[in-house]
Design a protein around this motif. Structure first.
Motif, PDB file in Angstrom:
ATOM      1  N   THR A  13       7.583  -2.224   1.622  1.00  0.00           N
ATOM      2  CA  THR A  13       7.506  -2.667   3.022  1.00  0.00           C
ATOM      3  C   THR A  13       6.649  -1.705   3.839  1.00  0.00           C
ATOM      4  OG1 THR A  13       9.669  -3.724   2.869  1.00  0.00           O
ATOM      5  CG2 THR A  13       8.869  -3.210   5.083  1.00  0.00           C
ATOM      6  N   ILE A  14       6.818  -0.403   3.638  1.00  0.00           N
ATOM      7  CA  ILE A  14       5.989   0.600   4.325  1.00  0.00           C
ATOM      8  C   ILE A  14       4.523   0.410   3.941  1.00  0.00           C
ATOM      9  CG2 ILE A  14       5.462   3.079   4.464  1.00  0.00           C
ATOM     10  CD1 ILE A  14       8.526   3.545   4.039  1.00  0.00           C
ATOM     11  N   LEU A  15       4.261   0.167   2.657  1.00  0.00           N
ATOM     12  CA  LEU A  15       2.887   0.068   2.157  1.00  0.00           C
ATOM     13  C   LEU A  15       2.222  -1.271   2.497  1.00  0.00           C
ATOM     14  CD1 LEU A  15       3.477   1.715  -1.310  1.00  0.00           C
ATOM     15  CD2 LEU A  15       2.373   2.739   0.680  1.00  0.00           C
ATOM     16  N   ASN A  16       2.980  -2.261   2.896  1.00  0.00           N
ATOM     17  CA  ASN A  16       2.408  -3.558   3.249  1.00  0.00           C
ATOM     18  C   ASN A  16       1.975  -3.632   4.708  1.00  0.00           C
ATOM     19  OD1 ASN A  16       2.468  -4.682   0.720  1.00  0.00           O
ATOM     20  ND2 ASN A  16       4.452  -5.660   1.003  1.00  0.00           N
ATOM     21  N   LYS A  17       2.232  -2.573   5.481  1.00  0.00           N
ATOM     22  CA  LYS A  17       1.780  -2.530   6.873  1.00  0.00           C
ATOM     23  C   LYS A  17       0.317  -2.107   6.933  1.00  0.00           C
ATOM     24  CE  LYS A  17       6.336  -1.269   8.600  1.00  0.00           C
ATOM     25  NZ  LYS A  17       7.120  -0.217   9.251  1.00  0.00           N
ATOM     26  N   ARG A  18      -0.307  -2.350   8.080  1.00  0.00           N
ATOM     27  CA  ARG A  18      -1.691  -1.899   8.316  1.00  0.00           C
ATOM     28  C   ARG A  18      -1.656  -0.589   9.090  1.00  0.00           C
ATOM     29  NH1 ARG A  18      -6.142  -5.559   6.908  1.00  0.00           N
ATOM     30  NH2 ARG A  18      -5.017  -7.167   5.798  1.00  0.00           N
ATOM     31  N   TYR A  19      -2.588   0.288   8.750  1.00  0.00           N
ATOM     32  CA  TYR A  19      -2.691   1.602   9.383  1.00  0.00           C
ATOM     33  C   TYR A  19      -4.133   1.817   9.835  1.00  0.00           C
ATOM     34  CZ  TYR A  19       1.875   2.244   7.254  1.00  0.00           C
ATOM     35  OH  TYR A  19       3.196   2.088   6.900  1.00  0.00           O
ATOM     36  N   ALA A  20      -4.419   2.990  10.371  1.00  0.00           N
ATOM     37  CA  ALA A  20      -5.786   3.311  10.786  1.00  0.00           C
ATOM     38  C   ALA A  20      -6.702   3.276   9.553  1.00  0.00           C
ATOM     39  CB  ALA A  20      -5.833   4.678  11.446  1.00  0.00           C
ATOM     40  N   PRO A  21      -7.894   2.712   9.695  1.00  0.00           N
ATOM     41  CA  PRO A  21      -8.830   2.632   8.558  1.00  0.00           C
ATOM     42  C   PRO A  21      -9.274   4.009   8.076  1.00  0.00           C
ATOM     43  CG  PRO A  21      -9.523   1.184  10.350  1.00  0.00           C
ATOM     44  CD  PRO A  21      -8.412   2.036  10.884  1.00  0.00           C
ATOM     45  N   ASN A  22      -9.483   4.115   6.766  1.00  0.00           N
ATOM     46  CA  ASN A  22     -10.047   5.313   6.122  1.00  0.00           C
ATOM     47  C   ASN A  22      -9.353   6.603   6.536  1.00  0.00           C
ATOM     48  OD1 ASN A  22     -12.056   3.772   4.741  1.00  0.00           O
ATOM     49  ND2 ASN A  22     -13.180   3.649   6.668  1.00  0.00           N
TER      50      ASN A  22
END
Length: 87
Positions: A13-22
Motif C-alpha cells: 500500500t505504501i509502495l502503490n502511492k505516488r511520490y515526488a519524481p526521481n
C-alpha cells in the motif's frame, strides 16, 4: 517469481502511492526502515527494506519493481522482484 506477497499488503500500500519524481524517499513501517527510489512519474521502482546502520544505510533486503505497459500505456504487469541482500 513475484515476491509481492513477501512484502506484505501494508508495505505494498505504501509502495502503490505516488511520490515526488526521481527522488529517494525514506520512511518506516513498524520496526522496519524503508528507502525507495522513484521514477520520473513518482512511482517507487527500487526498494531497500531492513534496519538503518550508524551511517544511515539500510541493511536488509533489496527489491526492484517490474512494470510492463502496452503501447497505449495500459499497465500489463506490476510486481516486485527480490534482488538479494542490501548492505
Amino acid at each position: 517469481m513475484s515476491k509481492m506477497t513477501n512484502l506484505g499488503n501494508d508495505i505494498i500500500t505504501i509502495l502503490n502511492k505516488r511520490y515526488a519524481p526521481n527522488t529517494m524517499v525514506e520512511t518506516s513501517y513498524k520496526n522496519l526502515d524503508l528507502a525507495f527510489k522513484t521514477d520520473d512519474q513518482g512511482v517507487p521502482i527500487l526498494l531497500f527494506i531492513g534496519k538503518k546502520d550508524e551511517q544511515g544505510h539500510i541493511k536488509g533486503e533489496r527489491y526492484a519493481r517490474r512494470l510492463k505497459k502496452s503501447g497505449d500505456g495500459t499497465l500489463l504487469k506490476d510486481h516486485w522482484d527480490h534482488k538479494g541482500k542490501a548492505t
